[in-house]
Design an enzyme around this catalytic site. Structure first.
Site, short mmCIF file in Angstrom:
data_model
loop_
_atom_site.label_atom_id
_atom_site.label_comp_id
_atom_site.label_asym_id
_atom_site.label_seq_id
_atom_site.Cartn_x
_atom_site.Cartn_y
_atom_site.Cartn_z
N TRP A 181 0.85 -1.19 0.00
CA TRP A 181 0.00 0.00 0.00
C TRP A 181 0.89 1.24 0.00
O TRP A 181 1.81 1.34 0.81
CB TRP A 181 -0.92 0.05 1.23
CG TRP A 181 -1.66 1.35 1.26
CD1 TRP A 181 -2.73 1.71 0.49
CD2 TRP A 181 -1.33 2.49 2.06
NE1 TRP A 181 -3.09 3.00 0.76
CE2 TRP A 181 -2.25 3.51 1.72
CE3 TRP A 181 -0.36 2.77 3.03
CZ2 TRP A 181 -2.24 4.78 2.31
CZ3 TRP A 181 -0.34 4.03 3.62
CH2 TRP A 181 -1.27 5.02 3.25
N GLU A 222 -3.15 -2.91 -2.47
CA GLU A 222 -4.28 -2.32 -1.73
C GLU A 222 -4.61 -0.92 -2.25
O GLU A 222 -3.77 -0.03 -2.27
CB GLU A 222 -3.91 -2.23 -0.23
CG GLU A 222 -5.01 -1.61 0.63
CD GLU A 222 -4.62 -1.52 2.10
OE1 GLU A 222 -3.48 -1.89 2.44
OE2 GLU A 222 -5.46 -1.07 2.90
N LYS A 224 -7.13 2.67 -2.42
CA LYS A 224 -7.75 3.58 -1.45
C LYS A 224 -8.48 4.67 -2.22
O LYS A 224 -8.10 5.02 -3.33
CB LYS A 224 -6.65 4.18 -0.57
CG LYS A 224 -7.16 4.97 0.63
CD LYS A 224 -6.05 5.10 1.67
CE LYS A 224 -6.47 6.00 2.81
NZ LYS A 224 -5.57 5.91 3.95
N ASP A 255 -9.70 -3.05 1.56
CA ASP A 255 -9.77 -2.49 2.92
C ASP A 255 -11.14 -1.87 3.07
O ASP A 255 -11.56 -1.03 2.26
CB ASP A 255 -8.66 -1.44 3.09
CG ASP A 255 -8.61 -0.86 4.50
OD1 ASP A 255 -9.67 -0.43 5.00
OD2 ASP A 255 -7.52 -0.81 5.09
N HIS A 258 -11.65 1.88 2.67
CA HIS A 258 -11.08 2.56 1.52
C HIS A 258 -12.04 2.81 0.38
O HIS A 258 -11.64 2.92 -0.77
CB HIS A 258 -9.86 1.78 1.02
CG HIS A 258 -8.70 1.89 1.96
ND1 HIS A 258 -7.44 1.48 1.63
CD2 HIS A 258 -8.61 2.38 3.21
CE1 HIS A 258 -6.61 1.70 2.64
NE2 HIS A 258 -7.31 2.23 3.62
N HIS A 282 -8.65 -6.23 4.49
CA HIS A 282 -8.32 -5.44 5.66
C HIS A 282 -9.65 -5.08 6.29
O HIS A 282 -10.33 -4.17 5.84
CB HIS A 282 -7.54 -4.17 5.27
CG HIS A 282 -6.06 -4.40 5.18
ND1 HIS A 282 -5.16 -3.38 5.00
CD2 HIS A 282 -5.34 -5.53 5.29
CE1 HIS A 282 -3.93 -3.90 4.99
NE2 HIS A 282 -4.02 -5.19 5.15
N ASP A 290 -11.92 7.16 6.46
CA ASP A 290 -11.13 5.96 6.73
C ASP A 290 -10.52 6.04 8.13
O ASP A 290 -9.31 6.10 8.29
CB ASP A 290 -10.04 5.87 5.65
CG ASP A 290 -9.10 4.69 5.86
OD1 ASP A 290 -9.58 3.65 6.32
OD2 ASP A 290 -7.91 4.83 5.57
N ASP A 292 -10.53 3.95 10.71
CA ASP A 292 -9.94 2.76 11.30
C ASP A 292 -10.34 2.51 12.75
O ASP A 292 -9.49 2.32 13.62
CB ASP A 292 -8.41 2.79 11.18
CG ASP A 292 -7.95 2.63 9.74
OD1 ASP A 292 -8.11 1.52 9.21
OD2 ASP A 292 -7.45 3.61 9.14
N ASP A 322 -7.31 -4.28 10.09
CA ASP A 322 -6.58 -3.02 9.92
C ASP A 322 -7.35 -1.89 10.60
O ASP A 322 -8.24 -1.30 10.00
CB ASP A 322 -6.37 -2.72 8.43
CG ASP A 322 -5.50 -1.49 8.24
OD1 ASP A 322 -4.96 -0.95 9.24
OD2 ASP A 322 -5.35 -1.04 7.08
#
Ligand code: RNT
Ligand code: ZN
Length: 414
Positions: A181, A222, A224, A255, A258, A282, A290, A292, A322
């Protein structure tokens, strides 16, 4: 075996579901636990750089792991509260060495303590190059930087990480996933998107050129949508990497943070799986962006687990987590998140799949709706509690007490 489980087993059996088979299936699913929740994505480089890359842990809860030994101790504790055997997802800047190699100088030996620890515990290791938190990534440009020298630096970093991952794979005699990434993007509206994407494409090609045995290492890329500081364009967008993964026959990493907040990542699984053989997840929880957050047992995670099970994608999907929250106990964040992923998978494994699919096959949407809603009342919790008990893992108040005790111990870290 508890009375509650006995009743649950019967309740599921009435729907034709075998709880023992579901628990056995769950125990075979390894989840790759992300090392970076333990120290707020700081890493342990002695020669260290700056933050950035649109990754930001917020909060200052006491107990952050300050060195690799503390991180490993925290991980040991966390794994002890998670039923089953799992993996560790290690980032390159978590090297454990007295030396001060720059990112383009790292070698397998800089990770020896991690490899020894993982081998000792029987934990599989996955790996990630670190294309952020470094002076050469301050512009949020790495593999797509207009400067050839900077691109070469990062190509070398990625190539070395692939060597390290393949080396670990050889040492373990099994496959590691290495996930790529990069934060590359543009804060304001660019005028030459094509050039940036061509550079990323060419750099990736150079980085992935050295051949490694797929038995020991699987590359993943990955995408985004955007990050802080790269609001206008991310070079490695979803379309970019979807095409790239198909062309190179490597894994695609999805992810959950993302994409646009209204997009369902669970819906994407079956769509991309028809063209991409290997998938990496993820699993994360975006909130407005994003962000997380620790994953909850919410509809998004349940939908994801159900897709994995119902679409038969478990054998070719690696599940990694993640997220990073520095406002709460970091070990609790790991334990709660991984267990939520497991609970979601268990729920999916406990559904009468054939019966559900049959209603859809005959276009009986009323029956489908009635079924999905009635099934929500089944005693999933009793099966989960039994699964935990068999693995010698606590649930409920005992779990919370264990988490609190450990947090009180690490809270004294300076
Ligand atoms: C960043 C990506 C990436 C990182 C980790 C640390 O937006 O999600 O996967 O979170 O590599
Ligand atoms: Zn990610």
């Amino acid at each position: 075996m508890t009375k509650a489980y006995d009743l649950a087993r019967e309740a599921f059996a009435e729907w034709g579901v075998n709880t023992e088979a579901a628990m056995t299936a769950l125990s075979k699913i390894a989840i790759s636990v992300h090392c970076w929740q333990g120290d707020d994505v700081g890493g342990f480089e002695r020669k260290s750089g700056s933050s950035g890359g649109g990754i930001q842990a917020t909060g200052n809860h006491p107990g952050r792991a300050r060195n690799p030994a503390e991180l490993r101790a925290d991980l040991d504790f966390a794994y002890g509260l998670i039923p089953g055997k799992h993996r560790l997802n290690l980032h390159a800047f978590y090297m454990d060495t007295e030396e001060t190699p720059d990112r383009d100088q790292i070698e397998l030996r800089h990770f020896t303590p991690w490899v020894d620890w993982a081998k000792d515990r029987g934990i599989g290791l996955d790996f990630n190059p670190t294309f952020f938190a470094h002076a050469k990534a301050d512009d949020n440009l790495t593999l797509s930087h207009p400067d050839q020298g900077i691109r070469d630096f990062w190509i070398e970093h990625g190539a070395r990480c692939r060597e390290i991952a393949a080396g670990i794979g050889t040492a373990f005699g099994s496959q590691r996933v290495i996930n790529h990434w990069v934060p590359d993007g543009s804060k304001d509206i660019p005028v030459d998107r094509m050039a940036a994407r061509e550079r990323l494409w060419a750099s990736l090609d150079a980085m992935l050129a050295p051949g490694h045995d797929r038995k020991h290492m699987l590359d993943a890329v990955e995408s985004k949508l955007f990050g802080i500081g790269v609001e206008a364009m991310t070079v490695g967008s979803h379309e970019f990497y979807l095409g790239y993964a198909i062309r190179k026959q490597i894994a695609l990493c999805l992810d959950m943070g993302h994409f646009h907040p209204t997009e369902s990542v669970a819906d994407k699984l079956s769509a991309v799986a028809l063209s991409v053989q290997d998938l990496l997840l993820h699993v994360s929880r975006p909130m407005r962006w994003d962000s997380d957050h620790v994953i909850l047992l919410n509809d998004d995670i349940l939908a994801m687990a159900q897709e994995l099970v119902f679409a038969g994608l478990l054998p070719r999907t690696r599940i990694g987590l993640d997220y990073f929250d520095a406002t709460i106990s970091r070990t609790a964040a790991w334990v709660i998140g991984v267990r939520n992923m497991q609970k979601a998978l268990l729920r999916a494994l406990l559904l009468p799949q054939a019966r559900l699919k049959a209603t859809e096959g005959r276009l009986d949407y009323t029956a489908r709706l009635a079924l999905t809603e009635e099934l929500k009342d089944l005693p999933f919790a009793a099966v989960w509690a039994e699964h935990c008990a068999r693995a010698d893992c606590p649930t409920g108040a005992a779990l919370i007490l264990g988490l609190e005790r450990y947090q009180a111990k690490v809270a004294t870290r300076g």
